[in-house]
Design an enzyme around this catalytic site. Structure first.
Site, PDB file in Angstrom:
ATOM      1  CD  GLU A  19      10.271  40.620  27.939  1.00 24.89           C
ATOM      2  OE1 GLU A  19      10.432  40.139  26.797  1.00 24.89           O
ATOM      3  OE2 GLU A  19       9.166  40.818  28.449  1.00 24.89           O
ATOM      4  CD  GLU A  50      20.824  37.475  21.073  1.00 24.79           C
ATOM      5  OE1 GLU A  50      21.321  37.063  22.136  1.00 24.79           O
ATOM      6  OE2 GLU A  50      19.851  38.238  21.028  1.00 24.79           O
TER       7      GLU A  50
HETATM    8  P1  NAD Z   1      23.639  39.395  29.950  1.00 29.23           P
HETATM    9  O1  NAD Z   1      22.684  38.262  30.131  1.00 29.23           O
HETATM   10  O2  NAD Z   1      25.067  39.098  29.925  1.00 29.23           O
HETATM   11  O3  NAD Z   1      23.431  40.485  31.089  1.00 29.23           O
HETATM   12  C1  NAD Z   1      22.187  41.085  31.349  1.00 29.23           C
HETATM   13  C2  NAD Z   1      22.190  41.623  32.776  1.00 29.23           C
HETATM   14  O4  NAD Z   1      22.237  40.517  33.686  1.00 29.23           O
HETATM   15  C3  NAD Z   1      23.408  42.496  33.110  1.00 29.23           C
HETATM   16  O5  NAD Z   1      23.018  43.537  33.967  1.00 29.23           O
HETATM   17  C4  NAD Z   1      24.311  41.508  33.827  1.00 29.23           C
HETATM   18  O6  NAD Z   1      25.249  42.129  34.666  1.00 29.23           O
HETATM   19  C5  NAD Z   1      23.300  40.697  34.614  1.00 29.23           C
HETATM   20  N1  NAD Z   1      23.757  39.369  35.054  1.00 29.23           N
HETATM   21  C6  NAD Z   1      24.699  38.577  34.477  1.00 29.23           C
HETATM   22  N2  NAD Z   1      24.845  37.435  35.194  1.00 29.23           N
HETATM   23  C7  NAD Z   1      23.970  37.514  36.229  1.00 29.23           C
HETATM   24  C8  NAD Z   1      23.645  36.648  37.313  1.00 29.23           C
HETATM   25  N3  NAD Z   1      24.251  35.468  37.479  1.00 29.23           N
HETATM   26  N4  NAD Z   1      22.699  37.039  38.185  1.00 29.23           N
HETATM   27  C9  NAD Z   1      22.057  38.220  38.028  1.00 29.23           C
HETATM   28  N5  NAD Z   1      22.336  39.087  37.033  1.00 29.23           N
HETATM   29  C10 NAD Z   1      23.264  38.738  36.133  1.00 29.23           C
HETATM   30  O7  NAD Z   1      23.175  40.148  28.615  1.00 29.23           O
HETATM   31  P2  NAD Z   1      23.891  41.380  27.887  1.00 29.23           P
HETATM   32  O8  NAD Z   1      25.082  40.877  27.165  1.00 29.23           O
HETATM   33  O9  NAD Z   1      24.036  42.509  28.828  1.00 29.23           O
HETATM   34  O10 NAD Z   1      22.751  41.793  26.839  1.00 29.23           O
HETATM   35  C11 NAD Z   1      22.564  41.174  25.622  1.00 29.23           C
HETATM   36  C12 NAD Z   1      21.461  40.137  25.700  1.00 29.23           C
HETATM   37  O11 NAD Z   1      20.247  40.735  26.138  1.00 29.23           O
HETATM   38  C13 NAD Z   1      21.149  39.561  24.344  1.00 29.23           C
HETATM   39  O12 NAD Z   1      20.995  38.168  24.441  1.00 29.23           O
HETATM   40  C14 NAD Z   1      19.824  40.208  23.966  1.00 29.23           C
HETATM   41  O13 NAD Z   1      19.052  39.479  23.052  1.00 29.23           O
HETATM   42  C15 NAD Z   1      19.169  40.315  25.292  1.00 29.23           C
HETATM   43  N6  NAD Z   1      18.104  41.326  25.261  1.00 29.23           N
HETATM   44  C16 NAD Z   1      16.805  40.906  25.283  1.00 29.23           C
HETATM   45  C17 NAD Z   1      15.771  41.835  25.209  1.00 29.23           C
HETATM   46  C18 NAD Z   1      14.327  41.397  25.246  1.00 29.23           C
HETATM   47  O14 NAD Z   1      13.495  42.243  25.554  1.00 29.23           O
HETATM   48  N7  NAD Z   1      13.995  40.159  24.938  1.00 29.23           N
HETATM   49  C19 NAD Z   1      16.062  43.190  25.110  1.00 29.23           C
HETATM   50  C20 NAD Z   1      17.397  43.574  25.078  1.00 29.23           C
HETATM   51  C21 NAD Z   1      18.416  42.630  25.165  1.00 29.23           C
END
Ligand code: NAD
Length: 494
Positions: free
Chosen positions: A254, A389
């Protein structure tokens, strides 16, 4: 905040994590509210091994669906009872308003209830036999699954993964975002309590905070982890999908969005104004489904935007704990700075800042990660501001001439997460809803959710689906059975 609540959950045990300490900050005040020691890669391994044993434990493995449903009902009850506490923790951790975090806690409880009901009514299939045998298609748990979540709506996104994964019979390794582990740890305590009360193995859930690079990566790569549920940014999701492809395991993703909201000339203007503002400025725009690109029919564009800007200027910005607040601080000061940098980029791309475009002034805002609700105009949809975004309270307004022009612009995005349509013309609503690339389309409403309605993104917004009754199946493996009914030997053996 007591020490107690900073312990992490590894293999059924609450303890101080062996990894790096991470401060979690109240973004309304800039104060450190807790220091959580992350899980180490070794603790991820320990959690995964214990989870694999827990899944195979007859006390869990042999439960019938209606018995597993009892666990989900109990978690729902405990979550509902603790909703105020969960909300207060999440507001302190994320800056969101209490109204919103209370709703998120109750929605998490609702998700557990819904998945319990879906589980009790999920049917396996007896397929039409094409020989002297009964053919069946049955579903079994995958085993150990990883759930990785972002910081924006922790308790609700945790429930969206844990509830179907438990319903399906799995054990879960939950990796909350580094900035916001506290509410996930609280939910972990409630789930541990429910497991203990029902005499089930507590290692069915581990809550493993820490960085994505160390803890998240260890979860995704662990050989015992057989499925990943991921919510977060598109580039992170792409990396996780690559690892999952190598391991040949399923991953649901997601991801991000840059969703169009459309106001047709025949819209109910009052409804549209409220809906557009809620769609982008609630949660301070830190929402994957935020309606961040506003397309307004050219014939009403100037009057609609003028009225919108007047109302946006009146939105009440403040701490999430104040019941009057509509727009809370952003999750973190560094995230606020990244949003501010995007508005600077917009200026350099030629944007006109119709309102906002700065942090609010005044001593009450001085220490918080605040940013004013911002409306930008004068950009082309191909600009970076319209394509990337921002994940903050920043709306770009764009006029459109006719439906083909609108659809071309709205779909000119790598993302395809959500769309809002404001119109009184039901035929136009239908045509647009079917032509826009978006996993969810809201018509004359926005940002409303039901646990029973599937949620997914198109294009770079994701792969796979959460919510809905099929969510349980997404955490299972399918098996086919052929059960011979004839007493005669197979013809070939004759
Ligand atoms: P992010 O991708 O930086 O992090 C998300 C999660 O992934 C965190 O727990 C992070 O620690 C983990 N992560 C980061 N690198 C990783 C790796 N290499 N391996 C495994 N895990 C890893 O996102 P964010 O900044 O925390 O959140 C914002 C983003 O989330 C935005 O792009 C937003 O649109 C998206 N989002 C999407 C939905 C949806 O349902 N489509 C809902 C909420 C947020």
């Amino acid at each position: 905040m007591s020490d107690h609540s900073t312990e992490i959950l590894v293999a059924g045990q609450w303890r101080r994590g062996a990894g790096a300490p991470v401060d979690t900050v109240d973004p309304a005040t800039g104060q450190v509210i807790a220091t959580v020691h992350s899980a180490s890669a070794e603790e991820v391994d320990e959690a995964a091994r214990a989870a694999a044993e827990a899944v195979a434990d007859p006390a869990w493995r042999d439960l019938l669906p209606h018995q597993r449903a009892r666990l989900l009902h109990r978690i729902a009850e405990l979550t509902e009872e603790a909703a105020d506490e969960l909300a207060a923790t999440q507001t302190a951790d994320t800056g969101k308003t209490l109204t919103e975090t209370k709703a998120l806690a109750l929605s998490a409880a609702g998700t557990f209830r819904y998945m319990a009901a879906a589980l009790e009514t999920a049917e396996d299939a007896v397929t039409p036999a094409r020989g002297p045998y009964v053919t069946m298609s049955v579903h079994e748990p995958i085993g150990v699954v990883g759930a990785i979540n972002p910081w924006n709506s922790p308790v609700a996104s945790d429930a969206q993964k844990i509830a179907p994964a438990l319903a399906a019979g799995n054990a879960i390794l939950l990796k909350p975002a580094a900035w916001t582990p506290l509410v996930s740890l609280k939910l972990g305590r409630l789930i541990t309590r429910a497991l203990t009360e029902l005499g089930l193995p507590t290692a069915l859930l581990s809550v493993l905070p820490g960085s994505g690079r160390v803890v998240g990566d260890a979860v995704v790569r662990h050989p015992l982890v057989g499925r990943i549920g991921f919510t977060g940014g598109t580039e992170t999701g792409r990396g996780i999908a690559a690892v999952a492809a190598q391991k040949l395991i399923p991953a649901s993703l997601e991801l991000g969005g840059k969703s169009p909201t459309i106001v047709r000339a025949d819209a109910d203007v009052e409804q549209a104004l409220a809906g557009v503002m809620f769609g982008i400025f609630s949660s301070s725009g830190q929402s994957c489904i935020a309606g961040s690109r506003l397309f307004v029919a050219r014939e009403i564009h100037d009057t609609f935007v003028a009225e919108l800007v007047e109302r946006v200027r009146k939105l009440r910005v403040g701490p999430g704990t104040d019941p009057d607040t509509q727009v809370g601080p952003l999750v973190h000061h560094s995230h606020r700075d990244s949003v501010a940098a995007y508005v600077d980029l917009a200026r350099s791309e030629g944007a006109e800042v119709l309102c906002g475009g700065a942090a609010p002034e005044g001593p009450e805002y001085a220490d918080g990660a605040y940013y004013l609700p911002t409306v930008l105009a004068g950009l082309d949809n191909s600009s970076r501001t319209c394509q990337e975004e921002i994940f903050g309270p920043v709306l770009v307004v764009l006029p459109y001439d006719d439906e083909d022009d609108l659809v071309r612009q709205a779909n000119d995005s790598v993302y395809g997460l959500a769309c809002g349509i404001w119109t009184r013309d039901h035929r136009a609503a239908w045509r647009l809803a079917r032509r826009i690339d978006a996993g969810t389309v809201w018509i004359n409403t926005y940002k409303q959710f039901s646990a029973s309605t599937p949620f997914s993104g198109m294009k770079d917004s994701g792969l796979g689906t959460e919510k809905g009754r099929d969510a349980i199946r997404a955490y299972q493996r399918q098996k086919s059975l052929y059960w011979g009914t004839s007493e005669a030997p197979l013809p070939w053996a004759n």
